[in-house]
Write a protein that holds these residues in place. Structure first.
Motif, PDB file in Angstrom:
ATOM      1  N   LEU A 177      44.731  32.877  35.864  1.00 19.18           N
ATOM      2  CA  LEU A 177      45.389  33.914  35.072  1.00 19.18           C
ATOM      3  C   LEU A 177      45.139  35.271  35.713  1.00 19.18           C
ATOM      4  O   LEU A 177      43.990  35.730  35.785  1.00 19.18           O
ATOM      5  N   GLN A 178      46.177  35.895  36.216  1.00 22.11           N
ATOM      6  CA  GLN A 178      46.171  37.248  36.777  1.00 22.11           C
ATOM      7  C   GLN A 178      45.009  37.464  37.750  1.00 22.11           C
ATOM      8  O   GLN A 178      44.995  36.928  38.838  1.00 22.11           O
ATOM      9  N   ALA A 179      43.980  38.232  37.344  1.00 25.90           N
ATOM     10  CA  ALA A 179      42.867  38.574  38.248  1.00 25.90           C
ATOM     11  C   ALA A 179      41.600  37.860  37.815  1.00 25.90           C
ATOM     12  O   ALA A 179      40.592  38.473  37.473  1.00 25.90           O
ATOM     13  N   LEU A 218      48.040  25.703  43.520  1.00 29.12           N
ATOM     14  CA  LEU A 218      47.693  26.816  42.643  1.00 29.12           C
ATOM     15  C   LEU A 218      48.862  27.184  41.736  1.00 29.12           C
ATOM     16  O   LEU A 218      50.015  27.246  42.177  1.00 29.12           O
ATOM     17  N   TYR A 219      48.537  27.408  40.467  1.00 29.98           N
ATOM     18  CA  TYR A 219      49.484  27.959  39.490  1.00 29.98           C
ATOM     19  C   TYR A 219      48.943  29.316  39.056  1.00 29.98           C
ATOM     20  O   TYR A 219      47.843  29.395  38.507  1.00 29.98           O
ATOM     21  N   HIS A 220      49.707  30.361  39.314  1.00 31.50           N
ATOM     22  CA  HIS A 220      49.252  31.717  39.023  1.00 31.50           C
ATOM     23  C   HIS A 220      50.080  32.289  37.875  1.00 31.50           C
ATOM     24  O   HIS A 220      51.302  32.456  37.994  1.00 31.50           O
ATOM     25  N   ILE A 221      49.410  32.568  36.760  1.00 30.41           N
ATOM     26  CA  ILE A 221      50.068  33.174  35.599  1.00 30.41           C
ATOM     27  C   ILE A 221      49.980  34.690  35.754  1.00 30.41           C
ATOM     28  O   ILE A 221      48.889  35.264  35.712  1.00 30.41           O
ATOM     29  N   VAL A 222      51.119  35.334  35.934  1.00 29.56           N
ATOM     30  CA  VAL A 222      51.168  36.777  36.155  1.00 29.56           C
ATOM     31  C   VAL A 222      51.764  37.434  34.920  1.00 29.56           C
ATOM     32  O   VAL A 222      52.877  37.101  34.493  1.00 29.56           O
ATOM     33  N   GLU A 223      51.023  38.372  34.336  1.00 26.81           N
ATOM     34  CA  GLU A 223      51.486  39.024  33.103  1.00 26.81           C
ATOM     35  C   GLU A 223      51.343  40.545  33.149  1.00 26.81           C
ATOM     36  O   GLU A 223      51.726  41.219  32.203  1.00 26.81           O
ATOM     37  N   ARG A 224      50.788  41.071  34.239  1.00 23.42           N
ATOM     38  CA  ARG A 224      50.665  42.520  34.380  1.00 23.42           C
ATOM     39  C   ARG A 224      51.255  42.942  35.716  1.00 23.42           C
ATOM     40  O   ARG A 224      51.163  42.211  36.704  1.00 23.42           O
ATOM     41  N   MET A 240      51.311  49.892  32.265  1.00 23.45           N
ATOM     42  CA  MET A 240      50.381  49.597  31.187  1.00 23.45           C
ATOM     43  C   MET A 240      50.883  48.412  30.386  1.00 23.45           C
ATOM     44  O   MET A 240      52.075  48.139  30.315  1.00 23.45           O
ATOM     45  N   GLY A 241      49.942  47.700  29.739  1.00 20.96           N
ATOM     46  CA  GLY A 241      50.303  46.617  28.842  1.00 20.96           C
ATOM     47  C   GLY A 241      50.601  45.312  29.564  1.00 20.96           C
ATOM     48  O   GLY A 241      50.567  45.220  30.783  1.00 20.96           O
ATOM     49  N   ARG A 242      50.892  44.297  28.757  1.00 19.94           N
ATOM     50  CA  ARG A 242      51.186  42.968  29.274  1.00 19.94           C
ATOM     51  C   ARG A 242      52.674  42.682  29.150  1.00 19.94           C
ATOM     52  O   ARG A 242      53.320  43.107  28.194  1.00 19.94           O
ATOM     53  N   TYR A 243      53.189  41.925  30.088  1.00 20.45           N
ATOM     54  CA  TYR A 243      54.594  41.567  30.119  1.00 20.45           C
ATOM     55  C   TYR A 243      54.729  40.064  29.858  1.00 20.45           C
ATOM     56  O   TYR A 243      53.745  39.329  29.918  1.00 20.45           O
TER      57      TYR A 243
END
Length: 466
Positions: free
Chosen positions: A258-260, A301-307, A312-315
């Motif tokens: 998840l992200q970082a 690898l599965y990378h969940i990107v939300e930022r 600012m904030g999550r997408y």
């Protein structure tokens, strides 16, 4: 006479004292220069890390589909259930529950049962998804035994299948397999159409990864289970296997980041950031790739990107997937969310959001069942091709102990009784590959043509009408 001797000694001592004083002054004067160089290196590293976001690592990857990502949020909930003392009376279940039928829970092991040699885990028989699941919990900050497992390693300490693995996590995996071997073997034989899934979070992800590799290497212990029936989902994976193994086992091991995620970015805990920044600054990535002892996040690898950078904030989360060789989350990302991105609760939530968005998109498109099945077959072929390409790239980049795809047989579905974990010197792509090609052509001919009474081949009626 005495006076002249004393004067001579004084004359000989003074130059020596002067030399020592000059050397000391040179060292003292050089210290500020060294400090400046070190500070510049740290500033350069910090500047690069501030500009670098976790999304950069996967920006060239393809998007994951709902079919391949579907198990992830469900398995996250199974891992969360390990934290409960009594699943019939849960205290911390997420919204919607764990999705577990307590009557189908085969066993549950605690720290007392494992004697600190492995994290707690459960074995669950999932009839709804035709799956046998062994789920392992993550690092317990209050347990010294977990720290002992994590820190029981040094570079090059443990070899495994032509590469290097984390010593402490391998010991824990072997402990779990020794304890549950007979139970797993019985379940695999009783449910021959079920998959065997190992999953874990954080520390547990490393144990699950190495447990999967040990099972693949010792298929006879579980009744000669086929490689294609075994799979692993490492949630917030620990760095536990060398690069050649990370790529080679990408057909059975999947990592979710998840992200970082902080643990996927660090080699071990605690991490000495000052030494890491100097190493990242002075050592090129090409040289790091050629270090056979260096450990990486395992498998596909599965990378969940939300930022997004500078926003600012999550997408709405997007899931990208690949089998990378270089760029496997090698950079530390300076982010205030690095620790929360590692939390299993947040990963489960964002994974479910991502899956819901995928399913909503598919429902909007109204894909027919036949085309959906064809898409699944195409996806399997794409993953196989991507897997082969990753192995070839590992050879191109001169990754130690990496081999060409033609040199070992893990790409064709193994026949019954065959082991796909042959040594590198053996090849299973010879006659079996030709036989499969011939069978596929025979199937095509049977599908398109019929034989008349005289034995002549003629197109089928449906195709003549077309």
């Amino acid at each position: 006479m005495f006076s002249s001797t004393s004067n001579f000694e004084a004359i000989t001592v003074k130059p020596r004292m002067g030399f020592d004083l000059q050397a000391s002054m040179s060292i003292v004067c050089g210290l500020p220069l060294l400090e400046c160089v070190y500070c510049l290196a740290c500033a350069r590293w910090a500047w690069k890390r501030c500009l670098h976001t976790a999304g950069h690592d996967s920006e060239t990857w393809g998007l994951a589909t709902a079919e391949e990502f579907e198990p992830v949020p469900r398995l996250c909930r199974y891992i969360l259930s390990v934290y409960e003392d009594d699943l019939r009376h849960p205290l911390w279940e997420p919204s919607g529950g764990y999705g577990i039928n307590p009557d189908l829970l085969v066993l549950k092991k605690t720290y007392e049962d494992t004697k600190g040699k492995a994290p707690p885990y459960i074995l669950y028989l999932d009839h709804d998804h035709s799956d046998i699941v062994l789920a392992i919990r993550g690092l317990n900050l209050a347990k010294e035994s977990d720290y002992a497992l994590l820190l029981d390693n040094k570079l090059g300490k443990k070899k495994f299948d032509g590469g290097y693995v984390h010593n402490g996590l391998l010991k824990a995996a072997e402990c779990v397999l020794d304890a549950e071997c007979e139970v797993l073997k019985q379940l695999v034989e009783d449910y021959p159409n079920y998959t065997l899934t190992f999953t874990g979070h954080s520390l547990g992800s490393g144990v699950a990864t190495l447990l999967t590799m040990v099972v693949v290497q010792n298929q006879d212990k579980l009744g000669n289970i086929e490689r294609k029936r075994v799979r692993c989902y490492a949630i917030a994976p620990a760095r536990c296997i060398s690069l050649n193994l990370a790529v080679r086992y990408a057909d059975v091991i999947n990592s979710v980041v998840l992200q970082a995620n902080v643990l996927s970015l660090l080699n071990s805990l605690p991490c000495l950031l000052c030494l890491r920044c100097m190493r990242d600054t002075c050592i090129p990535e090409e040289k790091m790739l050629k270090d056979p002892r260096r450990l990486y996040a395992p498998g596909r690898l599965y990378h969940i990107v939300e930022r997004k950078p500078c926003r600012m904030g999550r997408y709405p989360p997007v899931v990208r997937t690949a089998v990378p060789v270089d760029g496997r989350f090698e950079h530390i990302v300076l982010s205030c969310n690095a620790t929360s991105d590692h939390a299993i609760i947040w990963i489960e939530r964002e994974a479910q959001r991502a899956l819901d968005l995928m399913l909503e998109k598919y429902q909007t498109m109204e894909i027919p069942a036949k085309q959906r099945m064809e898409r699944q077959e195409t996806l399997a072929r794409e993953h196989t091709e991507e897997y082969k390409a990753a192995l070839q790239r590992a050879v191109t980049l001169s990754v130690p102990h990496a081999y060409n795809p033609s040199q070992y047989g893990t790409f064709d579905a193994p026949e019954e009784g065959e082991h796909s974990d042959r040594s590198v010197g053996e090849s299973s792509t010879g006659s079996s590959q030709k036989t499969k090609k011939i069978e596929s052509w025979e199937e095509i001919i049977e599908h398109l043509f019929d034989k008349d009474e005289s034995g002549h081949i003629m197109p089928k009626k449906s195709h003549r009408e077309d």
